[in-house]
Design an enzyme around this catalytic site. Sequence first.
Site, mmCIF file in Angstrom:
data_model
loop_
_atom_site.group_PDB
_atom_site.id
_atom_site.type_symbol
_atom_site.label_atom_id
_atom_site.label_comp_id
_atom_site.label_asym_id
_atom_site.label_seq_id
_atom_site.Cartn_x
_atom_site.Cartn_y
_atom_site.Cartn_z
ATOM 1 N N ASN A 34 60.057 44.361 72.210
ATOM 2 C CA ASN A 34 58.671 44.294 71.274
ATOM 3 C C ASN A 34 59.137 45.330 70.516
ATOM 4 O O ASN A 34 60.498 46.324 69.580
ATOM 5 C CB ASN A 34 57.468 45.115 71.732
ATOM 6 C CG ASN A 34 57.948 46.161 72.126
ATOM 7 O OD1 ASN A 34 57.466 47.285 71.272
ATOM 8 N ND2 ASN A 34 57.892 46.789 73.398
ATOM 9 N N ARG A 35 58.508 45.083 68.984
ATOM 10 C CA ARG A 35 59.208 45.182 67.716
ATOM 11 C C ARG A 35 58.416 46.876 67.303
ATOM 12 O O ARG A 35 58.333 47.341 66.310
ATOM 13 C CB ARG A 35 57.702 44.400 66.509
ATOM 14 C CG ARG A 35 58.377 43.374 66.202
ATOM 15 C CD ARG A 35 57.831 42.328 65.484
ATOM 16 N NE ARG A 35 57.635 43.539 64.299
ATOM 17 C CZ ARG A 35 56.699 42.806 63.188
ATOM 18 N NH1 ARG A 35 55.486 42.003 63.606
ATOM 19 N NH2 ARG A 35 56.257 43.430 62.300
#
Length: 225
Positions: A34-35
């Site tokens: 994920n970011r």
Amino acid sequence: AGALEKACNLTGETVLITAGGTREPIDPVRFIGNRSSGKMGYALAAQARCRGARVLLISAPTSLPVPEGCELISVTTSEEMRSAVLARLAEASIVIMAAAVSDFRMAVTASQKLKREGPRTLQLEPTADILQEIVKRRNPDTLVLGFAAETENLLANGRAKLLRKGVDALVLNDVSGSETGFDSDRNAGWFLTPEGTTELPLSTKSDMAGRILEEAARLRSSRDQ
Ligand code: CTP
Ligand code: CA
């Protein structure tokens, strides 16, 4: 109440902080990620240390230097993070779950690299909710803070999550914008408790971390009375 008192308001506390985005392997060379950059969690670790706390930083992979004086425990997957958190939970007087934990992992991880054939469907299963386990297993004096990443109906979703998770407080973030949230050096949001909502105005992640820790210290002292 001078600068020194403010700087030292966590002396005697052990703060367990999770940070970064977990990675769930798909095959030997790929993962679900994920970011999250880890910046918010690392800022919390640095600020907690500045305020005199002992800091246990349980971190998924990031590209950040470890803040001085913090004990780093490196993990990769959500399951490794879960084990590390549960192993150190009894030491913590404050837990802050700032990590972006993957919600899903492969039902079965491929043992060989997947070949470029396809269309292909990955079968995923949910990961364990670490925060929920912390709330269940903590010593009753341990303060537990979560984060909530939302992109819509912020305050309503945040408040529902606060109650669902049973945490002492939830830091609510809008992750839909580019100005704040993932990988930004700045952030804004709200500090939610069952008693009320405090705005965390747009600031550096370092300043926001300081505010969050002040709110946590305030919660702790209101409990002690
Ligand atoms: N969290 C956790 N374990 C997971 C997923 C999330 O401990 N498997 C923690 C996060 O670290 C955060 C809090 O739960 O402190 C809320 O995470 P968030 O992603 O906002 O909520 P979820 O409960 O995962 O719900 P959803 O993503 O569906 O909104
Ligand atoms: Ca989630």
